[in-house]
Enzyme design. Structure first.
Site, mmCIF file in Angstrom:
data_model
loop_
_atom_site.group_PDB
_atom_site.id
_atom_site.type_symbol
_atom_site.label_atom_id
_atom_site.label_comp_id
_atom_site.label_asym_id
_atom_site.label_seq_id
_atom_site.Cartn_x
_atom_site.Cartn_y
_atom_site.Cartn_z
ATOM 1 N N ASP A 54 27.080 37.604 -23.397
ATOM 2 C CA ASP A 54 28.726 37.315 -23.249
ATOM 3 C C ASP A 54 29.051 35.778 -23.331
ATOM 4 O OD1 ASP A 54 31.397 38.240 -22.596
ATOM 5 O OD2 ASP A 54 31.053 37.464 -20.778
ATOM 6 N N ASP A 56 32.540 34.272 -22.723
ATOM 7 C CA ASP A 56 33.469 33.675 -21.648
ATOM 8 C C ASP A 56 33.036 34.012 -20.219
ATOM 9 O OD1 ASP A 56 36.035 32.731 -23.124
ATOM 10 O OD2 ASP A 56 35.378 34.857 -23.806
HETATM 11 C C1 G6P Z 1 36.791 37.690 -23.391
HETATM 12 C C2 G6P Z 1 37.621 37.466 -21.924
HETATM 13 C C3 G6P Z 1 38.601 38.131 -21.669
HETATM 14 C C4 G6P Z 1 39.653 38.056 -23.041
HETATM 15 C C5 G6P Z 1 38.876 38.610 -24.366
HETATM 16 C C6 G6P Z 1 39.442 38.505 -25.356
HETATM 17 O O1 G6P Z 1 35.957 38.964 -23.101
HETATM 18 O O2 G6P Z 1 36.747 37.442 -20.612
HETATM 19 O O3 G6P Z 1 39.393 37.755 -20.686
HETATM 20 O O4 G6P Z 1 40.801 38.884 -23.049
HETATM 21 O O5 G6P Z 1 37.705 37.978 -24.276
HETATM 22 O O6 G6P Z 1 39.503 36.992 -25.835
HETATM 23 P P1 G6P Z 1 40.330 36.385 -27.171
HETATM 24 O O7 G6P Z 1 39.995 34.896 -26.927
HETATM 25 O O8 G6P Z 1 40.142 37.289 -28.242
HETATM 26 O O9 G6P Z 1 41.958 36.518 -26.636
HETATM 27 MG MG MG Z 2 32.571 37.355 -19.718
#
Ligand code: G6P
Ligand code: MG
Length: 256
Positions: A54, A56
């Protein structure tokens, strides 16, 4: 409950190392213990040929930027938003994040309004992302990634984010991973396993040959339902479905 050689199993089924803030003080034959986990050397998982990360909360930390951007939107709309709600957004898509935020709204939002809010949020978020630099990639993460590569493992990203490539560029990891499966190539986001199944497909491995590294409960559920091994870091070290709880990124080296 499973018992692993020279390893630990807790009452949640996870084995592994506790994050420092949850460590107990008792020691039993070299194993540090607390009410639900014991710390010791972890045994290797068998037949792992690839690692799917993953992004983030695992490779880098964007939580604060998501928070600031959603907070600005919520304040403008007069919607309550706080850290606890932000925690629920971990690992879920932008559209689902907005739905969670709108639970506190006092009126309905049309599809067009939702699209506009998501675009505004992403513009604010991307402005914050510009503050990220290669120095935001920790030495521990980079050294561990290099060691995994040196061991011949295939390395992929499995992230819900549509900003994956932009973030990897900011932290100096563009072009590093063998394959990237992200929010741009999936229909269903975590806890659906689609993003990890596509990543495994891209690196030509079976789910059971891959270890997924996650910080979010939705991500751990996605890994389990896709038939992957998983390691939970940060908040994910405590979830019931976490197979291997790791305190530090470098602990991945103990598992593969
Ligand atoms: C990751 C983060 C989420 C976020 C998602 C979409 O999984 O943990 O908090 O909503 O990405 O991110 P984006 O950059 O597409 O808005
Ligand atoms: Mg994450």
């Amino acid at each position: 409950m499973h018992i692993y050689h020279n390893s630990i199993i807790n009452d949640t089924g996870a084995r592994g190392i506790l994050p420092p803030d949850t460590c107990g003080k008792d020691y039993v034959t070299g194993h540090r213990v607390n009410s639900n986990r014991v710390i010791s050397g972890m045994s290797k998982l068998e037949n792992i040929k690839g690692v799917i990360f993953d992004l983030d909360g695992v490779i880098c930390f964007t939580d604060q930027y998501h928070f600031l951007a959603w907070k600005e939107i919520a304040d403008k709309e007069g919607i309550e938003f706080n850290e606890a709600i932000n925690e629920r957004l971990r690992g879920v898509s932008r559209a689902e994040s907005l739905e969670i935020i709108l639970e506190k709204a006092t009126r309905e939002y049309s599809a067009e309004e939702k699209t506009a809010l998501m675009e505004q949020k992403n513009n604010i978020y991307k402005e914050h992302l510009k503050d990220m630099l290669p120095t935001d990639l920790s030495k521990e993460v980079k050294d561990t990634l290099d060691e995994l590569r040196a061991r011949g493992l295939k390395l992929a990203i499995g992230s819900s984010s549509k900003n994956t490539e932009f973030i990897l560029e900011r932290i100096g990891l563009d072009g590093f991973f063998d394959k990237i499966s992200d929010g741009k190539n999936i229909i269903n986001s975590k806890p659906d396993p689609e993003v990890f199944l596509k990543a495994a497909d891209m690196i030509e491995l079976k789910p059971e040959e891959c270890l997924v590294i996650e910080d979010a409960e939705a991500g751990i559920h996605a890994a389990v339902s896709g038939g992957f091994h998983n390691a939970g870091i940060g908040s994910a070290s405590k979830y019931a479905k976490t197979e291997n709880a790791i305190a530090s990124f470098r602990d991945i080296l103990e598992l593969v």
